[in-house]
Motif scaffolding. Structure first.
Motif, PDB file in Angstrom:
ATOM      1  N   ASN A  54     -96.603   0.587  13.622  1.00 46.56           N
ATOM      2  CA  ASN A  54     -96.045  -0.414  14.534  1.00 46.56           C
ATOM      3  C   ASN A  54     -95.960   0.119  15.956  1.00 46.56           C
ATOM      4  O   ASN A  54     -96.330  -0.569  16.910  1.00 46.56           O
ATOM      5  CB  ASN A  54     -94.658  -0.838  14.049  1.00 46.56           C
ATOM      6  CG  ASN A  54     -94.703  -1.899  12.976  1.00 46.56           C
ATOM      7  OD1 ASN A  54     -94.691  -3.092  13.272  1.00 46.56           O
ATOM      8  ND2 ASN A  54     -94.763  -1.490  11.732  1.00 46.56           N
ATOM      9  N   VAL A  55     -95.489   1.338  16.103  1.00 48.78           N
ATOM     10  CA  VAL A  55     -95.353   1.927  17.437  1.00 48.78           C
ATOM     11  C   VAL A  55     -96.723   2.141  18.074  1.00 48.78           C
ATOM     12  O   VAL A  55     -96.903   1.907  19.275  1.00 48.78           O
ATOM     13  CB  VAL A  55     -94.570   3.252  17.358  1.00 48.78           C
ATOM     14  CG1 VAL A  55     -94.617   3.988  18.691  1.00 48.78           C
ATOM     15  CG2 VAL A  55     -93.129   2.993  16.963  1.00 48.78           C
ATOM     16  N   PRO A 109     -87.043   5.582  20.462  1.00 48.08           N
ATOM     17  CA  PRO A 109     -85.888   5.105  19.673  1.00 48.08           C
ATOM     18  C   PRO A 109     -86.257   4.180  18.516  1.00 48.08           C
ATOM     19  O   PRO A 109     -85.415   3.960  17.633  1.00 48.08           O
ATOM     20  CB  PRO A 109     -85.036   4.363  20.723  1.00 48.08           C
ATOM     21  CG  PRO A 109     -85.396   4.997  22.019  1.00 48.08           C
ATOM     22  CD  PRO A 109     -86.851   5.290  21.897  1.00 48.08           C
ATOM     23  N   PHE A 110     -87.481   3.643  18.493  1.00 50.14           N
ATOM     24  CA  PHE A 110     -87.869   2.757  17.394  1.00 50.14           C
ATOM     25  C   PHE A 110     -87.716   3.465  16.043  1.00 50.14           C
ATOM     26  O   PHE A 110     -87.358   2.831  15.044  1.00 50.14           O
ATOM     27  CB  PHE A 110     -89.308   2.293  17.568  1.00 50.14           C
ATOM     28  CG  PHE A 110     -89.477   1.165  18.554  1.00 50.14           C
ATOM     29  CD1 PHE A 110     -88.609   1.004  19.621  1.00 50.14           C
ATOM     30  CD2 PHE A 110     -90.519   0.257  18.420  1.00 50.14           C
ATOM     31  CE1 PHE A 110     -88.767  -0.028  20.538  1.00 50.14           C
ATOM     32  CE2 PHE A 110     -90.685  -0.786  19.329  1.00 50.14           C
ATOM     33  CZ  PHE A 110     -89.801  -0.923  20.381  1.00 50.14           C
ATOM     34  N   TRP A 111     -88.017   4.783  16.009  1.00 50.24           N
ATOM     35  CA  TRP A 111     -87.924   5.521  14.751  1.00 50.24           C
ATOM     36  C   TRP A 111     -86.481   5.609  14.253  1.00 50.24           C
ATOM     37  O   TRP A 111     -86.245   5.670  13.048  1.00 50.24           O
ATOM     38  CB  TRP A 111     -88.492   6.929  14.923  1.00 50.24           C
ATOM     39  CG  TRP A 111     -89.953   7.036  14.691  1.00 50.24           C
ATOM     40  CD1 TRP A 111     -90.585   7.168  13.479  1.00 50.24           C
ATOM     41  CD2 TRP A 111     -91.003   7.015  15.664  1.00 50.24           C
ATOM     42  NE1 TRP A 111     -91.947   7.251  13.643  1.00 50.24           N
ATOM     43  CE2 TRP A 111     -92.243   7.160  14.990  1.00 50.24           C
ATOM     44  CE3 TRP A 111     -91.033   6.910  17.047  1.00 50.24           C
ATOM     45  CZ2 TRP A 111     -93.466   7.189  15.629  1.00 50.24           C
ATOM     46  CZ3 TRP A 111     -92.248   6.942  17.702  1.00 50.24           C
ATOM     47  CH2 TRP A 111     -93.457   7.073  17.001  1.00 50.24           C
ATOM     48  N   VAL A 143     -88.997  -3.545  10.516  1.00 52.35           N
ATOM     49  CA  VAL A 143     -88.897  -2.619  11.649  1.00 52.35           C
ATOM     50  C   VAL A 143     -87.465  -2.545  12.154  1.00 52.35           C
ATOM     51  O   VAL A 143     -86.927  -1.462  12.400  1.00 52.35           O
ATOM     52  CB  VAL A 143     -89.849  -3.049  12.788  1.00 52.35           C
ATOM     53  CG1 VAL A 143     -89.701  -2.126  13.994  1.00 52.35           C
ATOM     54  CG2 VAL A 143     -91.286  -3.063  12.292  1.00 52.35           C
ATOM     55  N   THR A 144     -86.829  -3.692  12.307  1.00 55.46           N
ATOM     56  CA  THR A 144     -85.448  -3.734  12.783  1.00 55.46           C
ATOM     57  C   THR A 144     -84.831  -5.078  12.436  1.00 55.46           C
ATOM     58  O   THR A 144     -85.550  -6.070  12.225  1.00 55.46           O
ATOM     59  CB  THR A 144     -85.386  -3.517  14.317  1.00 55.46           C
ATOM     60  OG1 THR A 144     -84.018  -3.463  14.724  1.00 55.46           O
ATOM     61  CG2 THR A 144     -86.079  -4.639  15.054  1.00 55.46           C
ATOM     62  N   GLU A 145     -83.495  -5.077  12.341  1.00 58.68           N
ATOM     63  CA  GLU A 145     -82.756  -6.331  12.171  1.00 58.68           C
ATOM     64  C   GLU A 145     -82.060  -6.747  13.454  1.00 58.68           C
ATOM     65  O   GLU A 145     -81.753  -7.920  13.643  1.00 58.68           O
ATOM     66  CB  GLU A 145     -81.725  -6.175  11.054  1.00 58.68           C
ATOM     67  CG  GLU A 145     -82.346  -6.046   9.671  1.00 58.68           C
ATOM     68  CD  GLU A 145     -81.309  -6.054   8.581  1.00 58.68           C
ATOM     69  OE1 GLU A 145     -81.164  -7.113   7.922  1.00 58.68           O
ATOM     70  OE2 GLU A 145     -80.641  -5.020   8.379  1.00 58.68           O
ATOM     71  N   ASP A 146     -81.811  -5.790  14.321  1.00 57.98           N
ATOM     72  CA  ASP A 146     -81.192  -6.066  15.620  1.00 57.98           C
ATOM     73  C   ASP A 146     -82.268  -5.905  16.689  1.00 57.98           C
ATOM     74  O   ASP A 146     -82.751  -4.795  16.941  1.00 57.98           O
ATOM     75  CB  ASP A 146     -80.030  -5.105  15.872  1.00 57.98           C
ATOM     76  CG  ASP A 146     -79.292  -5.427  17.162  1.00 57.98           C
ATOM     77  OD1 ASP A 146     -79.645  -6.433  17.818  1.00 57.98           O
ATOM     78  OD2 ASP A 146     -78.371  -4.667  17.525  1.00 57.98           O
TER      79      ASP A 146
END
Length: 298
Positions: A54-55, A109-111, A143-146
Protein backbone atom coordinates in the motif's frame (compact mmCIF):
# COMPACT_ATOMS: atom_id res chain seq x y z
CA UNK A 1 13.72 21.03 -25.51
CA UNK A 2 17.14 19.56 -24.65
CA UNK A 3 17.20 21.14 -21.19
CA UNK A 4 13.94 19.48 -20.16
CA UNK A 5 14.75 15.98 -21.42
CA UNK A 6 16.03 14.65 -18.10
CA UNK A 7 12.91 15.97 -16.36
CA UNK A 8 10.76 14.13 -18.89
CA UNK A 9 12.89 11.04 -18.31
CA UNK A 10 12.39 11.33 -14.55
CA UNK A 11 8.64 11.69 -15.06
CA UNK A 12 8.38 8.62 -17.28
CA UNK A 13 10.52 6.52 -14.94
CA UNK A 14 8.06 7.23 -12.13
CA UNK A 15 5.10 6.60 -14.46
CA UNK A 16 6.57 3.19 -15.35
CA UNK A 17 7.18 2.39 -11.67
CA UNK A 18 3.67 3.45 -10.67
CA UNK A 19 1.91 1.59 -13.48
CA UNK A 20 3.87 -1.60 -12.85
CA UNK A 21 3.10 -1.45 -9.15
CA UNK A 22 -0.57 -0.90 -9.86
CA UNK A 23 -1.10 -3.26 -12.79
CA UNK A 24 1.48 -6.04 -12.28
CA UNK A 25 3.14 -6.13 -8.87
CA UNK A 26 0.09 -5.50 -6.65
CA UNK A 27 -3.19 -5.43 -8.68
CA UNK A 28 -5.26 -4.09 -5.77
CA UNK A 29 -8.87 -5.05 -5.12
CA UNK A 30 -10.03 -2.03 -3.13
CA UNK A 31 -13.09 -1.96 -0.86
CA UNK A 32 -14.28 1.62 -0.41
CA UNK A 33 -15.39 3.47 1.73
CA UNK A 34 -13.11 1.48 4.03
CA UNK A 35 -9.38 1.54 3.39
CA UNK A 36 -9.24 -2.20 2.96
CA UNK A 37 -8.96 -4.87 0.30
CA UNK A 38 -6.43 -7.35 -0.97
CA UNK A 39 -3.86 -7.68 -3.74
CA UNK A 40 -3.58 -10.17 -6.60
CA UNK A 41 -0.15 -9.25 -8.01
CA UNK A 42 3.32 -10.74 -8.01
CA UNK A 43 4.40 -9.16 -4.72
CA UNK A 44 1.72 -11.11 -2.88
CA UNK A 45 3.26 -14.38 -4.08
CA UNK A 46 6.65 -13.08 -2.92
CA UNK A 47 5.11 -12.63 0.56
CA UNK A 48 5.59 -8.86 0.71
CA UNK A 49 3.49 -7.39 3.52
CA UNK A 50 0.19 -5.71 2.63
CA UNK A 51 1.04 -2.41 4.30
CA UNK A 52 4.34 -2.26 2.38
CA UNK A 53 2.51 -2.73 -0.92
CA UNK A 54 0.00 0.00 0.00
CA UNK A 55 2.75 2.45 0.91
CA UNK A 56 4.73 1.68 -2.27
CA UNK A 57 1.68 2.41 -4.47
CA UNK A 58 0.97 5.74 -2.77
CA UNK A 59 4.68 6.64 -2.78
CA UNK A 60 4.96 6.00 -6.54
CA UNK A 61 1.82 8.08 -7.15
CA UNK A 62 3.09 11.07 -5.14
CA UNK A 63 6.51 10.95 -6.81
CA UNK A 64 4.83 10.94 -10.21
CA UNK A 65 2.96 14.13 -9.27
CA UNK A 66 6.19 15.65 -7.93
CA UNK A 67 7.93 14.90 -11.24
CA UNK A 68 5.24 16.90 -13.06
CA UNK A 69 5.72 19.79 -10.62
CA UNK A 70 9.49 19.64 -11.16
CA UNK A 71 9.01 20.11 -14.92
CA UNK A 72 7.13 23.38 -14.41
CA UNK A 73 9.68 24.59 -11.85
CA UNK A 74 12.41 23.91 -14.40
CA UNK A 75 10.55 25.91 -17.06
CA UNK A 76 10.19 28.74 -14.55
CA UNK A 77 13.93 28.56 -13.89
CA UNK A 78 14.83 28.62 -17.61
CA UNK A 79 12.28 31.06 -19.03
CA UNK A 80 11.42 33.65 -16.38
CA UNK A 81 13.52 36.78 -15.89
CA UNK A 82 12.14 38.22 -12.65
CA UNK A 83 14.54 40.29 -10.55
CA UNK A 84 13.93 38.09 -7.50
CA UNK A 85 14.60 34.84 -9.36
CA UNK A 86 18.27 34.86 -8.30
CA UNK A 87 17.16 34.35 -4.68
CA UNK A 88 14.95 31.45 -5.72
CA UNK A 89 17.86 29.76 -7.53
CA UNK A 90 19.71 29.40 -4.23
CA UNK A 91 16.95 27.30 -2.73
CA UNK A 92 15.39 25.54 -5.71
CA UNK A 93 17.29 22.26 -5.20
CA UNK A 94 16.57 22.35 -1.47
CA UNK A 95 12.91 23.02 -2.27
CA UNK A 96 12.68 20.02 -4.60
CA UNK A 97 14.61 17.75 -2.24
CA UNK A 98 12.30 18.75 0.63
CA UNK A 99 9.26 17.74 -1.43
CA UNK A 100 10.70 14.31 -2.26
CA UNK A 101 11.72 13.85 1.37
CA UNK A 102 8.21 14.76 2.53
CA UNK A 103 6.77 12.21 0.08
CA UNK A 104 8.82 9.52 1.85
CA UNK A 105 8.65 10.57 5.52
CA UNK A 106 4.90 11.25 5.53
CA UNK A 107 4.15 7.56 4.89
CA UNK A 108 6.34 6.11 7.66
CA UNK A 109 3.56 6.42 10.30
CA UNK A 110 1.35 4.22 8.09
CA UNK A 111 3.16 1.15 9.48
CA UNK A 112 2.35 2.15 13.07
CA UNK A 113 -1.33 2.91 12.42
CA UNK A 114 -2.32 -0.56 11.18
CA UNK A 115 -5.18 -1.86 13.36
CA UNK A 116 -5.64 -5.35 14.79
CA UNK A 117 -6.88 -7.24 11.76
CA UNK A 118 -9.52 -9.59 13.25
CA UNK A 119 -11.50 -6.79 14.85
CA UNK A 120 -10.91 -4.46 11.89
CA UNK A 121 -12.35 -7.02 9.47
CA UNK A 122 -15.44 -7.39 11.66
CA UNK A 123 -15.96 -3.63 11.49
CA UNK A 124 -15.60 -3.72 7.69
CA UNK A 125 -18.25 -6.45 7.40
CA UNK A 126 -20.55 -4.50 9.72
CA UNK A 127 -20.05 -1.32 7.73
CA UNK A 128 -20.60 -3.05 4.37
CA UNK A 129 -22.97 -5.98 5.05
CA UNK A 130 -23.65 -6.50 1.33
CA UNK A 131 -20.15 -7.78 0.53
CA UNK A 132 -20.38 -10.98 -1.54
CA UNK A 133 -19.05 -14.23 0.01
CA UNK A 134 -16.20 -14.39 -2.51
CA UNK A 135 -14.87 -11.08 -1.16
CA UNK A 136 -15.51 -11.93 2.50
CA UNK A 137 -13.48 -15.11 2.15
CA UNK A 138 -10.56 -13.29 0.54
CA UNK A 139 -7.36 -12.26 2.35
CA UNK A 140 -8.71 -8.80 3.27
CA UNK A 141 -6.24 -6.39 4.85
CA UNK A 142 -7.40 -3.22 6.63
CA UNK A 143 -4.88 -0.38 6.35
CA UNK A 144 -6.58 1.82 8.93
CA UNK A 145 -9.90 2.48 10.63
CA UNK A 146 -9.16 6.09 11.52
CA UNK A 147 -8.52 8.10 8.34
CA UNK A 148 -7.52 11.34 10.07
CA UNK A 149 -3.76 11.16 9.54
CA UNK A 150 -3.91 9.45 6.16
CA UNK A 151 -6.39 11.84 4.55
CA UNK A 152 -4.82 14.92 6.16
CA UNK A 153 -1.32 14.09 4.90
CA UNK A 154 -2.53 13.35 1.37
CA UNK A 155 -4.83 16.39 1.15
CA UNK A 156 -2.08 18.73 2.44
CA UNK A 157 0.34 17.27 -0.09
CA UNK A 158 -2.13 17.76 -2.96
CA UNK A 159 -3.12 21.29 -1.92
CA UNK A 160 0.48 22.48 -1.58
CA UNK A 161 1.36 20.88 -4.92
CA UNK A 162 -1.60 22.48 -6.72
CA UNK A 163 -0.83 25.93 -5.27
CA UNK A 164 2.80 25.66 -6.39
CA UNK A 165 1.79 24.31 -9.80
CA UNK A 166 -0.57 27.22 -10.52
CA UNK A 167 2.00 29.64 -9.10
CA UNK A 168 4.69 28.50 -11.55
CA UNK A 169 2.18 28.52 -14.40
CA UNK A 170 1.05 32.09 -13.68
CA UNK A 171 4.65 33.28 -13.35
CA UNK A 172 5.49 31.76 -16.73
CA UNK A 173 2.50 33.29 -18.52
CA UNK A 174 2.93 36.74 -16.93
CA UNK A 175 6.68 36.89 -17.63
CA UNK A 176 6.27 35.91 -21.29
CA UNK A 177 3.55 38.53 -21.77
CA UNK A 178 5.69 41.21 -20.11
CA UNK A 179 8.66 40.44 -22.33
CA UNK A 180 6.49 40.59 -25.45
CA UNK A 181 5.00 43.95 -24.45
CA UNK A 182 8.42 45.43 -23.71
CA UNK A 183 9.69 44.03 -27.04
CA UNK A 184 12.42 42.01 -25.32
CA UNK A 185 11.11 38.91 -27.07
CA UNK A 186 10.50 38.51 -30.77
CA UNK A 187 7.18 37.30 -32.11
CA UNK A 188 8.77 34.10 -33.37
CA UNK A 189 10.34 33.32 -29.97
CA UNK A 190 7.01 34.10 -28.33
CA UNK A 191 5.20 31.64 -30.60
CA UNK A 192 7.79 28.95 -29.83
CA UNK A 193 7.39 29.46 -26.07
CA UNK A 194 3.60 29.44 -26.29
CA UNK A 195 3.54 26.33 -28.45
CA UNK A 196 5.84 24.44 -26.09
CA UNK A 197 3.95 25.69 -23.03
CA UNK A 198 0.61 24.48 -24.41
CA UNK A 199 2.16 21.12 -25.32
CA UNK A 200 3.58 20.88 -21.81
CA UNK A 201 0.20 21.66 -20.26
CA UNK A 202 -1.50 18.97 -22.35
CA UNK A 203 1.20 16.40 -21.66
CA UNK A 204 1.19 16.89 -17.90
CA UNK A 205 -2.47 17.85 -17.51
CA UNK A 206 -4.01 14.67 -18.90
CA UNK A 207 -1.96 12.28 -16.70
CA UNK A 208 -2.51 14.53 -13.67
CA UNK A 209 -6.27 14.43 -14.15
CA UNK A 210 -6.12 10.65 -14.54
CA UNK A 211 -4.32 10.47 -11.21
CA UNK A 212 -6.50 12.96 -9.36
CA UNK A 213 -9.89 11.58 -10.42
CA UNK A 214 -9.43 8.21 -8.63
CA UNK A 215 -7.92 9.92 -5.57
CA UNK A 216 -10.84 12.35 -5.46
CA UNK A 217 -13.38 9.53 -5.78
CA UNK A 218 -11.71 7.61 -2.94
CA UNK A 219 -11.76 10.72 -0.74
CA UNK A 220 -15.44 11.46 -1.50
CA UNK A 221 -16.40 7.80 -1.01
CA UNK A 222 -14.78 7.76 2.43
CA UNK A 223 -16.29 11.10 3.48
CA UNK A 224 -19.85 10.20 2.42
CA UNK A 225 -19.62 6.48 3.25
CA UNK A 226 -20.54 5.50 -0.32
CA UNK A 227 -20.07 1.90 -1.51
CA UNK A 228 -20.25 0.79 -5.14
CA UNK A 229 -17.80 -2.03 -5.92
CA UNK A 230 -18.35 -1.98 -9.68
CA UNK A 231 -17.62 1.76 -9.80
CA UNK A 232 -14.54 1.29 -7.60
CA UNK A 233 -13.24 -1.44 -9.93
CA UNK A 234 -13.85 0.85 -12.91
CA UNK A 235 -11.86 3.63 -11.24
CA UNK A 236 -8.93 1.28 -10.63
CA UNK A 237 -9.02 0.15 -14.28
CA UNK A 238 -9.14 3.80 -15.35
CA UNK A 239 -6.08 4.45 -13.19
CA UNK A 240 -4.10 1.67 -14.86
CA UNK A 241 -4.51 3.43 -18.24
CA UNK A 242 -2.49 6.36 -16.92
CA UNK A 243 0.84 5.16 -18.33
CA UNK A 244 -0.57 4.39 -21.79
CA UNK A 245 -2.19 7.83 -22.06
CA UNK A 246 0.97 9.57 -20.82
CA UNK A 247 3.10 7.85 -23.45
CA UNK A 248 0.67 8.50 -26.31
CA UNK A 249 0.28 12.16 -25.33
CA UNK A 250 4.04 12.66 -25.16
CA UNK A 251 4.60 11.07 -28.57
CA UNK A 252 1.87 12.93 -30.44
CA UNK A 253 2.18 16.32 -28.71
CA UNK A 254 5.94 16.87 -29.00
CA UNK A 255 7.19 16.88 -32.59
CA UNK A 256 10.73 15.48 -31.89
CA UNK A 257 9.36 12.36 -30.21
CA UNK A 258 6.70 11.95 -32.89
CA UNK A 259 9.23 12.30 -35.69
CA UNK A 260 11.62 9.86 -34.01
CA UNK A 261 8.84 7.26 -33.66
CA UNK A 262 7.72 7.62 -37.27
CA UNK A 263 11.35 7.40 -38.44
CA UNK A 264 11.85 4.17 -36.47
CA UNK A 265 8.65 2.65 -37.86
CA UNK A 266 9.57 3.71 -41.41
CA UNK A 267 13.08 2.22 -41.09
CA UNK A 268 11.66 -1.06 -39.78
CA UNK A 269 9.16 -1.17 -42.65
CA UNK A 270 11.83 -0.47 -45.26
CA UNK A 271 14.13 -3.09 -43.73
CA UNK A 272 11.42 -5.74 -43.82
CA UNK A 273 10.61 -4.74 -47.40
CA UNK A 274 14.27 -5.22 -48.42
CA UNK A 275 14.34 -8.78 -47.07
CA UNK A 276 10.99 -9.71 -48.58
CA UNK A 277 11.53 -12.49 -51.20
CA UNK A 278 11.03 -11.22 -54.70
CA UNK A 279 8.90 -13.34 -57.03
CA UNK A 280 10.64 -14.01 -60.38
CA UNK A 281 8.93 -15.10 -63.55
CA UNK A 282 10.64 -16.82 -66.47
CA UNK A 283 9.56 -16.69 -70.07
CA UNK A 284 9.97 -19.88 -72.02
CA UNK A 285 11.46 -19.28 -75.47
CA UNK A 286 9.03 -20.02 -78.23
CA UNK A 287 9.29 -19.51 -81.94
CA UNK A 288 6.45 -16.98 -81.90
CA UNK A 289 7.86 -14.97 -79.01
CA UNK A 290 9.98 -12.12 -80.33
CA UNK A 291 11.35 -11.37 -76.82
CA UNK A 292 12.75 -14.86 -76.35
CA UNK A 293 16.54 -15.06 -76.17
CA UNK A 294 18.35 -16.35 -79.26
CA UNK A 295 19.45 -19.94 -79.25
CA UNK A 296 23.20 -20.40 -79.27
CA UNK A 297 24.61 -21.11 -82.68
CA UNK A 298 26.24 -24.55 -83.14
Amino acid sequence: MNSVKRYFLNLHIWIIIYDNFLGVLTIPYVILPTWSGYTLGLLRHLEVSDITMNVLIVLACTNTLLSILAIFEHRFHIVCTYSWKSKWERYRHFWLGTHYMYAVLVFIPFWFLVPEQIEAKKHVFEKIPCLPPSVRSGPIFVVTEDFTYHLTSLVVFLLIGMIEFFGFMLCLVWNILQRVRSKRMSQKTYEVHVKFFIALLIQTGIPTVMLLIPLTYAWVSILYNYYDQSFTNGVIIFETLHGLCSTLVMIFIHAPYRQALFAMVFRCYMRSDEYRPQSSSSVAPTPNNPNAPDKPQP
